[in-house]
Design a protein around this motif. Structure first.
Motif, PDB file in Angstrom:
ATOM      1  N   THR A  47       0.818  -1.206   0.000  1.00  0.00           N
ATOM      2  CA  THR A  47       0.000   0.000   0.000  1.00  0.00           C
ATOM      3  C   THR A  47       0.856   1.262   0.000  1.00  0.00           C
ATOM      4  O   THR A  47       1.995   1.275   0.458  1.00  0.00           O
ATOM      5  N   ASP A  48       0.269   2.336  -0.531  1.00  0.00           N
ATOM      6  CA  ASP A  48       0.925   3.636  -0.548  1.00  0.00           C
ATOM      7  C   ASP A  48      -0.142   4.685  -0.838  1.00  0.00           C
ATOM      8  O   ASP A  48      -1.306   4.359  -1.106  1.00  0.00           O
ATOM      9  N   GLY A  49       0.233   5.941  -0.781  1.00  0.00           N
ATOM     10  CA  GLY A  49      -0.699   7.021  -1.056  1.00  0.00           C
ATOM     11  C   GLY A  49      -0.823   7.963   0.135  1.00  0.00           C
ATOM     12  O   GLY A  49      -0.212   7.762   1.188  1.00  0.00           O
ATOM     13  N   GLU A  50      -1.617   9.005  -0.029  1.00  0.00           N
ATOM     14  CA  GLU A  50      -1.763  10.008   1.013  1.00  0.00           C
ATOM     15  C   GLU A  50      -2.276   9.413   2.320  1.00  0.00           C
ATOM     16  O   GLU A  50      -1.817   9.770   3.407  1.00  0.00           O
ATOM     17  N   ALA A  51      -3.242   8.509   2.237  1.00  0.00           N
ATOM     18  CA  ALA A  51      -3.790   7.902   3.447  1.00  0.00           C
ATOM     19  C   ALA A  51      -2.737   7.082   4.187  1.00  0.00           C
ATOM     20  O   ALA A  51      -2.678   7.086   5.424  1.00  0.00           O
ATOM     21  N   THR A  52      -1.877   6.385   3.432  1.00  0.00           N
ATOM     22  CA  THR A  52      -0.816   5.578   4.039  1.00  0.00           C
ATOM     23  C   THR A  52       0.172   6.458   4.784  1.00  0.00           C
ATOM     24  O   THR A  52       0.556   6.176   5.926  1.00  0.00           O
ATOM     25  N   VAL A  53       0.581   7.547   4.138  1.00  0.00           N
ATOM     26  CA  VAL A  53       1.531   8.473   4.754  1.00  0.00           C
ATOM     27  C   VAL A  53       0.922   9.127   5.989  1.00  0.00           C
ATOM     28  O   VAL A  53       1.576   9.261   7.036  1.00  0.00           O
ATOM     29  N   GLU A  54      -0.338   9.530   5.874  1.00  0.00           N
ATOM     30  CA  GLU A  54      -1.013  10.169   7.004  1.00  0.00           C
ATOM     31  C   GLU A  54      -1.050   9.242   8.219  1.00  0.00           C
ATOM     32  O   GLU A  54      -0.822   9.685   9.354  1.00  0.00           O
ATOM     33  N   GLN A  55      -1.322   7.966   7.990  1.00  0.00           N
ATOM     34  CA  GLN A  55      -1.343   7.009   9.100  1.00  0.00           C
ATOM     35  C   GLN A  55       0.042   6.850   9.717  1.00  0.00           C
ATOM     36  O   GLN A  55       0.192   6.818  10.940  1.00  0.00           O
ATOM     37  N   LEU A  56       1.065   6.744   8.869  1.00  0.00           N
ATOM     38  CA  LEU A  56       2.415   6.558   9.387  1.00  0.00           C
ATOM     39  C   LEU A  56       2.862   7.727  10.248  1.00  0.00           C
ATOM     40  O   LEU A  56       3.551   7.546  11.257  1.00  0.00           O
ATOM     41  N   LEU A  57       2.479   8.937   9.882  1.00  0.00           N
ATOM     42  CA  LEU A  57       2.909  10.120  10.611  1.00  0.00           C
ATOM     43  C   LEU A  57       2.352  10.190  12.032  1.00  0.00           C
ATOM     44  O   LEU A  57       2.794  11.012  12.831  1.00  0.00           O
ATOM     45  N   ARG A  58       1.419   9.313  12.356  1.00  0.00           N
ATOM     46  CA  ARG A  58       0.888   9.258  13.720  1.00  0.00           C
ATOM     47  C   ARG A  58       1.845   8.557  14.678  1.00  0.00           C
ATOM     48  O   ARG A  58       1.664   8.603  15.894  1.00  0.00           O
ATOM     49  N   TYR A  59       2.856   7.873  14.122  1.00  0.00           N
ATOM     50  CA  TYR A  59       3.725   7.039  14.941  1.00  0.00           C
ATOM     51  C   TYR A  59       5.175   7.517  14.892  1.00  0.00           C
ATOM     52  O   TYR A  59       5.614   8.125  13.934  1.00  0.00           O
ATOM     53  N   ARG A  60       5.890   7.151  15.958  1.00  0.00           N
ATOM     54  CA  ARG A  60       7.338   7.325  15.987  1.00  0.00           C
ATOM     55  C   ARG A  60       7.971   5.956  16.216  1.00  0.00           C
ATOM     56  O   ARG A  60       7.402   5.121  16.921  1.00  0.00           O
ATOM     57  N   ALA A  61       9.127   5.739  15.612  1.00  0.00           N
ATOM     58  CA  ALA A  61       9.771   4.427  15.682  1.00  0.00           C
ATOM     59  C   ALA A  61      11.203   4.558  16.182  1.00  0.00           C
ATOM     60  O   ALA A  61      11.840   5.606  16.040  1.00  0.00           O
ATOM     61  N   ASP A  62      11.688   3.459  16.753  1.00  0.00           N
ATOM     62  CA  ASP A  62      13.090   3.413  17.171  1.00  0.00           C
ATOM     63  C   ASP A  62      14.011   3.196  15.977  1.00  0.00           C
ATOM     64  O   ASP A  62      15.092   3.772  15.898  1.00  0.00           O
ATOM     65  N   LYS A  63      13.551   2.352  15.038  1.00  0.00           N
ATOM     66  CA  LYS A  63      14.368   2.045  13.866  1.00  0.00           C
ATOM     67  C   LYS A  63      13.489   1.956  12.616  1.00  0.00           C
ATOM     68  O   LYS A  63      12.319   1.586  12.696  1.00  0.00           O
ATOM     69  N   CYS A  64      14.094   2.279  11.484  1.00  0.00           N
ATOM     70  CA  CYS A  64      13.429   2.184  10.187  1.00  0.00           C
ATOM     71  C   CYS A  64      14.337   1.393   9.250  1.00  0.00           C
ATOM     72  O   CYS A  64      15.546   1.637   9.193  1.00  0.00           O
ATOM     73  N   PHE A  65      13.751   0.449   8.518  1.00  0.00           N
ATOM     74  CA  PHE A  65      14.489  -0.336   7.524  1.00  0.00           C
ATOM     75  C   PHE A  65      13.785  -0.187   6.180  1.00  0.00           C
ATOM     76  O   PHE A  65      12.592  -0.459   6.067  1.00  0.00           O
ATOM     77  N   PHE A  66      14.524   0.258   5.163  1.00  0.00           N
ATOM     78  CA  PHE A  66      13.901   0.491   3.869  1.00  0.00           C
ATOM     79  C   PHE A  66      14.888   0.276   2.737  1.00  0.00           C
ATOM     80  O   PHE A  66      16.109   0.284   2.933  1.00  0.00           O
ATOM     81  N   SER A  67      14.336   0.080   1.535  1.00  0.00           N
ATOM     82  CA  SER A  67      15.138  -0.022   0.330  1.00  0.00           C
ATOM     83  C   SER A  67      14.402   0.711  -0.785  1.00  0.00           C
ATOM     84  O   SER A  67      13.194   0.933  -0.694  1.00  0.00           O
ATOM     85  N   THR A  68      15.130   1.102  -1.812  1.00  0.00           N
ATOM     86  CA  THR A  68      14.529   1.821  -2.936  1.00  0.00           C
ATOM     87  C   THR A  68      15.076   1.252  -4.242  1.00  0.00           C
ATOM     88  O   THR A  68      15.836   0.286  -4.249  1.00  0.00           O
ATOM     89  N   GLY A  69      14.727   1.921  -5.338  1.00  0.00           N
ATOM     90  CA  GLY A  69      15.170   1.465  -6.647  1.00  0.00           C
ATOM     91  C   GLY A  69      16.642   1.670  -6.912  1.00  0.00           C
ATOM     92  O   GLY A  69      17.210   1.034  -7.801  1.00  0.00           O
ATOM     93  N   GLY A  70      17.299   2.561  -6.165  1.00  0.00           N
ATOM     94  CA  GLY A  70      18.712   2.761  -6.422  1.00  0.00           C
ATOM     95  C   GLY A  70      19.338   3.901  -5.648  1.00  0.00           C
ATOM     96  O   GLY A  70      18.686   4.585  -4.862  1.00  0.00           O
ATOM     97  N   PHE A  71      20.628   4.098  -5.910  1.00  0.00           N
ATOM     98  CA  PHE A  71      21.386   5.172  -5.262  1.00  0.00           C
ATOM     99  C   PHE A  71      22.571   5.534  -6.142  1.00  0.00           C
ATOM    100  O   PHE A  71      22.926   4.797  -7.070  1.00  0.00           O
ATOM    101  N   THR A  72      23.175   6.675  -5.878  1.00  0.00           N
ATOM    102  CA  THR A  72      24.300   7.132  -6.685  1.00  0.00           C
ATOM    103  C   THR A  72      25.622   6.845  -5.985  1.00  0.00           C
ATOM    104  O   THR A  72      25.666   6.609  -4.771  1.00  0.00           O
ATOM    105  N   GLU A  73      26.698   6.915  -6.739  1.00  0.00           N
ATOM    106  CA  GLU A  73      28.040   6.744  -6.182  1.00  0.00           C
ATOM    107  C   GLU A  73      28.341   7.820  -5.144  1.00  0.00           C
ATOM    108  O   GLU A  73      29.153   7.625  -4.241  1.00  0.00           O
ATOM    109  N   GLU A  74      27.681   8.971  -5.274  1.00  0.00           N
ATOM    110  CA  GLU A  74      27.924  10.094  -4.366  1.00  0.00           C
ATOM    111  C   GLU A  74      27.134   9.998  -3.072  1.00  0.00           C
ATOM    112  O   GLU A  74      27.289  10.824  -2.173  1.00  0.00           O
ATOM    113  N   GLY A  75      26.235   8.995  -2.972  1.00  0.00           N
ATOM    114  CA  GLY A  75      25.499   8.810  -1.734  1.00  0.00           C
ATOM    115  C   GLY A  75      24.100   9.377  -1.712  1.00  0.00           C
ATOM    116  O   GLY A  75      23.537   9.593  -0.624  1.00  0.00           O
TER     117      GLY A  75
END
Length: 206
Positions: A100-128
């Protein structure tokens, strides 16, 4: 910090996004386990819907008083069935059948605080710079903002790819977990970020 990879067998009925556990992803799982073992009990953690993060599931089952917040319905069901406290983020299904994703998903997540976050994306650059497409962009930004520690998971095949949206650079992270050895220049550029390098063992000649 370098951790050698080991063979991982994922048991149980957990249906992961990939049909098999390739050695690269298994290496990440092993390293992630090392990273999160110390002090993760009693934590609240964000886990995104990426395949790499999804492999963390079986390694969270013995953590006491852990709460997982995720937009991956398959991961949520697997953990909840095992007795882990899970908060599932609703919203629009953007990757059938469970992500799931979208405005409703983000709005729900912003209600919480976390100790740790683990994520991945489509890519990254050599510069970081960490890159993304439009899907999950706002969600990842919200996760980073509301987590005390953030870990980016990626393999070297993602260098130079990922999309047109820049989520952040390595300075926003507690750690980068990758099978690439980053240059001293990059590590000095981001002195507060830990670089966990996954090294694959060379096959032994028979």
């Amino acid at each position: 910090e370098v951790f050698n990879s080991v063979t991982v067998t994922v048991e149980g009925s957990f249906e992961i996004s990939k049909s098999t556990c390739d050695s690269g992803v298994c290496s990440f799982v092993c390293t992630i386990t090392v990273v999160i073992t110390d002090g993760i009990e009693d934590d609240v953690i964000f886990i995104d819907a990426s395949t790499t993060s999804e492999y963390m599931g079986p390694y969270l089952l013995d953590k006491k008083n852990l709460t997982v917040i995720t937009n991956n319905n398959a991961l949520a069901e697997f953990l909840a069935d095992a007795g882990v406290t899970v908060i599932i983020l609703g919203g629009r299904i953007v990757e059938v059948p469970t992500m799931t994703d979208g405005e409703a998903t983000v709005e729900q997540l912003l209600r919480y605080r976390a100790d740790k976050c683990f994520f991945s994306t489509g890519g990254f650059t050599e510069e970081g710079d960490i890159l993304s497409g439009s899907i999950y962009y706002s969600l990842h930004r919200a996760m980073l903002r509301n987590a005390r520690e953030s870990y980016f998971l990626a393999d070297r095949t993602k260098i130079g790819s990922g999309g047109t949206h820049m989520i952040c650079d390595f300075s926003a992270l507690s750690g980068v977990i990758c099978d690439k050895v980053f240059s001293r220049e990059i590590q000095e550029k981001f002195p507060s970020t830990h670089f966990y390098t996954v090294k694959s063992e060379e096959p032994t000649a028979e």
